[in-house]
Motif scaffolding. Sequence first.
Motif, PDB file in Angstrom:
ATOM      1  N   UNK A   1      -0.932  -7.428   8.026  1.00 40.82           N
ATOM      2  CA  UNK A   1      -0.915  -7.328   6.385  1.00 40.82           C
ATOM      3  C   UNK A   1      -1.220  -5.732   6.367  1.00 40.82           C
ATOM      4  N   UNK A   2      -2.237  -5.148   6.873  1.00 45.06           N
ATOM      5  CA  UNK A   2      -2.625  -3.773   6.908  1.00 45.06           C
ATOM      6  C   UNK A   2      -1.354  -2.937   7.475  1.00 45.06           C
ATOM      7  N   UNK A   3      -0.960  -3.260   8.488  1.00 45.36           N
ATOM      8  CA  UNK A   3       0.209  -2.490   8.977  1.00 45.36           C
ATOM      9  C   UNK A   3       1.425  -2.693   8.155  1.00 45.36           C
ATOM     10  N   UNK A   4       1.687  -3.979   7.479  1.00 47.86           N
ATOM     11  CA  UNK A   4       2.710  -3.780   6.530  1.00 47.86           C
ATOM     12  C   UNK A   4       2.588  -3.067   5.465  1.00 47.86           C
ATOM     13  N   UNK A   5       1.277  -2.976   4.975  1.00 52.45           N
ATOM     14  CA  UNK A   5       1.274  -2.089   3.615  1.00 52.45           C
ATOM     15  C   UNK A   5       1.419  -0.573   4.046  1.00 52.45           C
ATOM     16  N   UNK A   6       0.737  -0.298   5.027  1.00 53.72           N
ATOM     17  CA  UNK A   6       1.007   1.002   5.460  1.00 53.72           C
ATOM     18  C   UNK A   6       2.465   1.558   5.715  1.00 53.72           C
ATOM     19  N   UNK A   7       3.142   0.666   6.416  1.00 50.62           N
ATOM     20  CA  UNK A   7       4.541   0.965   6.581  1.00 50.62           C
ATOM     21  C   UNK A   7       5.394   1.012   5.357  1.00 50.62           C
ATOM     22  N   UNK A   8       4.870   0.093   4.365  1.00 54.89           N
ATOM     23  CA  UNK A   8       5.475   0.105   3.141  1.00 54.89           C
ATOM     24  C   UNK A   8       5.149   1.296   2.111  1.00 54.89           C
ATOM     25  N   UNK A   9       3.914   1.848   2.365  1.00 60.70           N
ATOM     26  CA  UNK A   9       3.687   3.048   1.698  1.00 60.70           C
ATOM     27  C   UNK A   9       4.393   4.279   2.310  1.00 60.70           C
ATOM     28  N   UNK A  10       4.509   4.303   3.428  1.00 65.57           N
ATOM     29  CA  UNK A  10       5.219   5.392   4.043  1.00 65.57           C
ATOM     30  C   UNK A  10       6.701   5.207   3.666  1.00 65.57           C
TER      31      UNK A  10
END
Length: 164
Positions: free
Chosen positions: A7-16
């Motif tokens: 989930x955090x990885x998905x959010x981080x990639x989404x922000x990028x």
Amino acid sequence: MKSKIYLYLFLFVSLICLYLVVSSGNMTKANAETITRLESKVENLKDSLQRSSLKVLDMQYFSLENNDDALAYFEHLNMNNPAAYVADKLLETNAQKGDNPLVPYEGMQNDFKINKIKVLNHKWILTDFSDGKYWGELLIMYELKDDLGVDFTLIDHLLYTQSN
């Protein structure tokens, strides 16, 4: 735990991805503005170049090099550049000691000598003369003979008054 990392990885990639989309949009706008600004500068430069070309053509109107009718008078002499030849012959009159014999004034500071020469056509020359402080202009008629001798005749002259 593993699901939270994803989930955090998905959010981080989404922000990028969001950052990259926004910044690429801004770069596209900035590049478009730069292109528009440069295109307007190119158009201004083209207009300026065209005006300069027209000025040059206008200045060359009264010149022997661009006057085919006047150049026809020199065809039998087989000369590459009759204007330069006549100008050189006129400058040779500066070599005499004292004032140039074609200048009808006596030099006040130094001797009057011819500086600039404009061969207008197959008969007339416009010149500038100076003694270093005072200056004037001459209208000279010339005749280029078959033996490549040149006769100069002063038609008119003027001496500028200096205002200080």
